[in-house]
Every structure is written in structure tokens, then in C-alpha cells.
Enzyme design. Structure first.
Site, PDB file in Angstrom:
ATOM      1  N   ASP A 123       0.866  -1.186   0.000  1.00  0.00           N
ATOM      2  CA  ASP A 123       0.000   0.000   0.000  1.00  0.00           C
ATOM      3  C   ASP A 123       0.901   1.235   0.000  1.00  0.00           C
ATOM      4  O   ASP A 123       2.029   1.173   0.497  1.00  0.00           O
ATOM      5  CB  ASP A 123      -0.875  -0.008   1.273  1.00  0.00           C
ATOM      6  CG  ASP A 123      -2.097   0.888   1.142  1.00  0.00           C
ATOM      7  OD1 ASP A 123      -3.220   0.353   0.996  1.00  0.00           O
ATOM      8  OD2 ASP A 123      -1.938   2.135   1.184  1.00  0.00           O
TER       9      ASP A 123
ATOM     10  N   ARG B 250     -10.981  -1.825 -10.130  1.00  0.00           N
ATOM     11  CA  ARG B 250     -11.524  -1.142 -11.298  1.00  0.00           C
ATOM     12  C   ARG B 250     -10.798  -1.678 -12.526  1.00  0.00           C
ATOM     13  O   ARG B 250      -9.580  -1.930 -12.495  1.00  0.00           O
ATOM     14  CB  ARG B 250     -11.330   0.384 -11.201  1.00  0.00           C
ATOM     15  CG  ARG B 250     -12.270   1.070 -10.213  1.00  0.00           C
ATOM     16  CD  ARG B 250     -13.745   0.991 -10.624  1.00  0.00           C
ATOM     17  NE  ARG B 250     -14.642   1.653  -9.697  1.00  0.00           N
ATOM     18  CZ  ARG B 250     -15.363   1.038  -8.749  1.00  0.00           C
ATOM     19  NH1 ARG B 250     -15.290  -0.274  -8.611  1.00  0.00           N
ATOM     20  NH2 ARG B 250     -16.190   1.713  -7.977  1.00  0.00           N
TER      21      ARG B 250
ATOM     22  N   GLU C 137     -15.557  -1.635 -19.383  1.00  0.00           N
ATOM     23  CA  GLU C 137     -16.857  -1.670 -18.729  1.00  0.00           C
ATOM     24  C   GLU C 137     -17.794  -0.550 -19.119  1.00  0.00           C
ATOM     25  O   GLU C 137     -19.005  -0.738 -19.170  1.00  0.00           O
ATOM     26  CB  GLU C 137     -16.623  -1.640 -17.226  1.00  0.00           C
ATOM     27  CG  GLU C 137     -17.702  -2.338 -16.461  1.00  0.00           C
ATOM     28  CD  GLU C 137     -17.285  -2.513 -15.013  1.00  0.00           C
ATOM     29  OE1 GLU C 137     -16.163  -2.980 -14.766  1.00  0.00           O
ATOM     30  OE2 GLU C 137     -18.071  -2.161 -14.142  1.00  0.00           O
TER      31      GLU C 137
ATOM     32  N   HIS D 256     -19.239  -7.069 -12.565  1.00  0.00           N
ATOM     33  CA  HIS D 256     -19.113  -6.096 -11.476  1.00  0.00           C
ATOM     34  C   HIS D 256     -20.131  -6.401 -10.362  1.00  0.00           C
ATOM     35  O   HIS D 256     -20.945  -5.557  -9.994  1.00  0.00           O
ATOM     36  CB  HIS D 256     -19.316  -4.670 -12.019  1.00  0.00           C
ATOM     37  CG  HIS D 256     -18.736  -3.614 -11.138  1.00  0.00           C
ATOM     38  ND1 HIS D 256     -18.188  -2.442 -11.609  1.00  0.00           N
ATOM     39  CD2 HIS D 256     -18.616  -3.536  -9.789  1.00  0.00           C
ATOM     40  CE1 HIS D 256     -17.775  -1.696 -10.610  1.00  0.00           C
ATOM     41  NE2 HIS D 256     -18.017  -2.352  -9.472  1.00  0.00           N
ATOM     42  N   ILE D 257     -20.023  -7.629  -9.865  1.00  0.00           N
ATOM     43  CA  ILE D 257     -20.982  -8.057  -8.825  1.00  0.00           C
ATOM     44  C   ILE D 257     -20.303  -8.431  -7.513  1.00  0.00           C
ATOM     45  O   ILE D 257     -20.950  -8.964  -6.615  1.00  0.00           O
ATOM     46  CB  ILE D 257     -21.815  -9.287  -9.286  1.00  0.00           C
ATOM     47  CG1 ILE D 257     -20.887 -10.395  -9.812  1.00  0.00           C
ATOM     48  CG2 ILE D 257     -22.866  -8.883 -10.298  1.00  0.00           C
ATOM     49  CD1 ILE D 257     -21.518 -11.757  -9.894  1.00  0.00           C
TER      50      ILE D 257
END
Ligand SMILES: NC(=O)c1ccc[n+]([C@@H]2O[C@H](COP(=O)([O-])OP(=O)(O)OC[C@H]3O[C@@H](n4cnc5c(N)ncnc54)[C@H](O)[C@@H]3O)[C@@H](O)[C@H]2O)c1
Ligand SMILES: O=C(O)[C@H](O)COP(=O)(O)O
Length: 316
Positions: free
Chosen positions: A171, A229, A258, A289-290
Site C-alpha cells: 500500500d 476497477r 466496462e 461487477h458483482i
């Protein structure tokens, strides 16, 4: 108190009903275009959105009475957050609402890819009994690398407890590692990872992050899961890496393409070659995208938003 709220996307009824009970004034407009909503937003103190259109500077300048933007979800890329904050507008999001769904989905995708569940199921249903070509892999003793260790990444790492995996995270923030994942440098993650899971936002820095150079920096062939994404991955580069078996399999809940109409993507003669490869590959699992889209998250997202809006106005 008279707080006028415009809901521009449909959500679990809890959201509307509890706000009404608490004395807020709800209005709905799920159909009007961005321009039409922009033309009337000056009448509202709050807006409740998913991600139907971009809340940009023009929109925010028109929203002269806006006190809060409530995003029923986690990703904030469709809001100019900096500009909204500079105007003193409260930004409310609900990652607590769908992080468990994303974590369970990510785990399901890995287990499904590792055990060829989709392929094996399709084969048995079409009369084929292939055991050897469906020999699986185990998570046990593998190393899972998580990039982006916030709400989603942490929830996923927690689910991995009990699998006897090493879990590493990378991160940009320091000291985010916890009892479920050891924070390491990107280079160390790339050296050790067998399964990469992306839990990043989409920002100018993460856009196209997973490209050929990034993939080549991994020391071992690896699987990749993306629930973040689509544009964080250069699909053509991913596909090239799959062809050389540097990437062994991919679970993609979000796609680079998308925002194109999905029907267009299939019918258009210009269907990107890389997308075609994904469609034809047995070691690729595609979902629309679920990851965060469950019955339970629908309810939880609504509750989180209600509680946060009430907190802005000190309403109990
Ligand atoms: N598929 C789905 O249904 C679904 C559901 C929820 C969220 N999401 C996606 O997951 C994303 C993450 O959500 P979250 O709530 O965990 O966000 P978060 O902000 O809590 O965590 C994201 C983490 O990524 C880190 N990060 C940002 N830029 C980075 C970079 N360049 N390199 C390394 N780390 C970086 C941040 O420091 C942060 O710790 C959302 O933005 C959204 O795009 C998808
Ligand atoms: O960021 C999120 O919460 C999920 O990706 C869902 O996004 P959506 O509300 O744009 O479908």
C-alpha cells in the site's frame, strides 16, 4: 429541520424509509440526465448517488445549497472529492456495506479458478468426465499478495485466515499491515506472490498499473484477481502474459471496457482482440461487477448511509 435530499439511483428501501422517519425530505429522480439534474440541484441540501454520472466541478458549482454527497458504495472516482471538500460539502461513502461481499467473492473466485469449477461443471453437463484436465490447485501454503490494503483488502485478508497461506500486502500508506497480512515493498510482493488480488481505487496513479513491466517484475507465474476497477489493468498486456503462462489464470469482476455498452462490445466488429481472448479462455472467470452486489450488502449499504447522514445532522 428541513433537509431536502435528491436520490438519483435506486437503493434498498431502508435508505428512503429511515431518512423519512428521521424527518428528512426525500425526492427521487432516477431517470433525468446529468444536465437535467444539474439544472435543479440548487434546490437540494443532499444528493444520494451510486455512480450514474460524474459529480464534477460544473455540477458542484450549480449545487449551491449542497451539504452532503452520499455515495452508496465504495469507489469515489466519479466524484471530484477535492473540489467538493473545498466547498465544505460532506462526503459520505459506505465501504463498510460491501466489503464483506467483495471479500467473499474474491475468495470464491480463487477457489473456483484453482479447482476449474466452471470448466468442470460445463464439461459434466455436456457429457464429459474429465478428471485429469481438471486437476486443481490448493491455496494451502501459497502466498497471496494484496495491493491496496484498505477496507476491501483487509476484509479479504481476514477471510484467508484458516487457509494456511502467507498473506502479503502493499500500500502507499505506511503501517497498514495487521495480524492478517504482512506489509511489504512492492518488489517483495512481486517476488513471493502466487495469487495477486487488486483492491485499489482507480486514480491517475493506479490507472494502467498492471502492465507488461509490472507483470514481468513477478518472479513466479501467478494468478490475478481484480475486483477493483477495470482500468487498473492493461487488458492487452494481461492477455500477452496469459499466452506465455506468466499469468496462470484471471478472475475479473471489473473490465477495462466496462463503460462501453456491453452489447456493443459483443456485436461490434472492433471487439478488442484481448477481450475476445478472455471470452475464450477457460482459465478466465468473468463477472459483471458483482463482487459487492449481494442481498446483504444492498441492505447494509443503505443502513450505513442512513447512519452517516444522520450523524452529519446530529440526528439520532
Ligand atoms: N467490484 C466491486 O463490486 C467493488 C466493491 C467495492 C469496492 N470496489 C473497488 O475497491 C476499491 C477499494 O475500496 P476500499 O474501500 O478498500 O478503498 P480504501 O480507500 O479503503 O483502500 C484502498 C487502498 O489502496 C491504497 N492505494 C491507493 N493508491 C495506491 C497505489 N498507487 N499503490 C498502492 N496502494 C494504493 C490506499 O492507500 C488504500 O489503503 C474501490 O475504490 C472500488 O474501486 C469494487
Ligand atoms: O465501488 C463500489 O462500491 C462498487 O464497485 C459498486 O460500484 P457501483 O455503485 O458503481 O456499481
Amino acid at each position: 429541520m428541513s433537509v431536502k435530499i435528491l436520490h438519483i439511483d435506486s437503493n434498498n428501501p431502508i435508505l428512503w424509509n429511515q431518512l423519512e422517519e428521521a424527518g428528512f425530505e426525500n425526492h427521487a429522480d432516477f431517470k433525468s440526465s446529468k444536465e437535467e439534474i444539474e439544472a435543479k440541484i440548487q434546490d437540494y441540501n443532499g444528493i444520494v448517488i451510486r455512480s450514474r454520472f460524474k459529480i464534477d466541478k460544473t455540477f458542484l458549482d450549480a449545487a449551491t445549497k449542497l451539504q452532503f454527497i452520499a455515495r452508496v458504495g465504495a469507489g469515489l472516482e466519479s466524484i471530484d472529492c477535492e473540489y467538493a471538500s473545498s466547498k465544505g460539502i460532506h462526503l459520505i461513502a459506505a465501504p463498510e456495506g460491501n466489503r464483506n461481499a467483495v471479500a467473499e467473492h474474491s475468495l470464491g473466485v480463487i477457489l473456483s479458478l484453482f479447482n476449474n469449477l466452471n470448466q468442470a461443471d460445463a464439461e459434466v453437463k455436456s457429457g464429459q468426465w474429465n478428471r485429469e484436465s481438471n486437476r486443481g490447485h490448493e491455496l494451502n501454503l501459497k502466498t497471496v499478495g494484496i495491493i491496496g490494503y484498505g477496507n476491501m483488502g483487509k476484509a479479504f485478508a481476514k477471510k484467508l485466515r484458516g487457509f494456511d497461506t502467507e498473506v502479503l500486502c502493499y500500500d502507499i500508506l505506511d503501517n497498514v499491515g495487521d495480524e492478517n497480512a504482512k506489509q511489504v515493498s512492492l518488489a517483495e510482493l512481486q517476488e513471493k506472490t502466487d495469487v495477486l488480488s487488486l483492491h485499489l481505487p482507480w486514480t491517475p496513479e493506479t490507472d494502467k498499473m498492471v502492465n507488461t513491466d509490472f507483470i514481468n517484475a513477478f518472479k513466479k507465474p501467478f494468478w490475478i484477481i481484480n475486483t477493483s476497477r477495470g482500468k487498473n489493468i492493461v487488458t492487452a498486456d494481461l492477455v500477452e502474459a496469459m499466452k506465455t503462462k506468466k499469468v496462470l489464470g484471471a478472475g475479473l469482476d471489473v473490465l477495462e471496457y466496462e463503460k462501453l455498452s456491453f452489447e456493443t462490445l459483443f456485436q461490434d466488429k472492433n471487439t478488442p482482440e484481448a477481450f475476445q481472448y478472455l471470452l475464450e479462455s477457460k482459465n478466465v472467470l468473468l463477472t459483471p461487477h458483482i463482487a459487492g452486489w449481494t442481498f446483504e450488502s444492498h441492505e447494509r449499504l443503505a443502513q450505513v448511509i442512513v447512519d452517516k447522514i444522520k450523524a452529519v445532522y446530529n440526528v439520532s
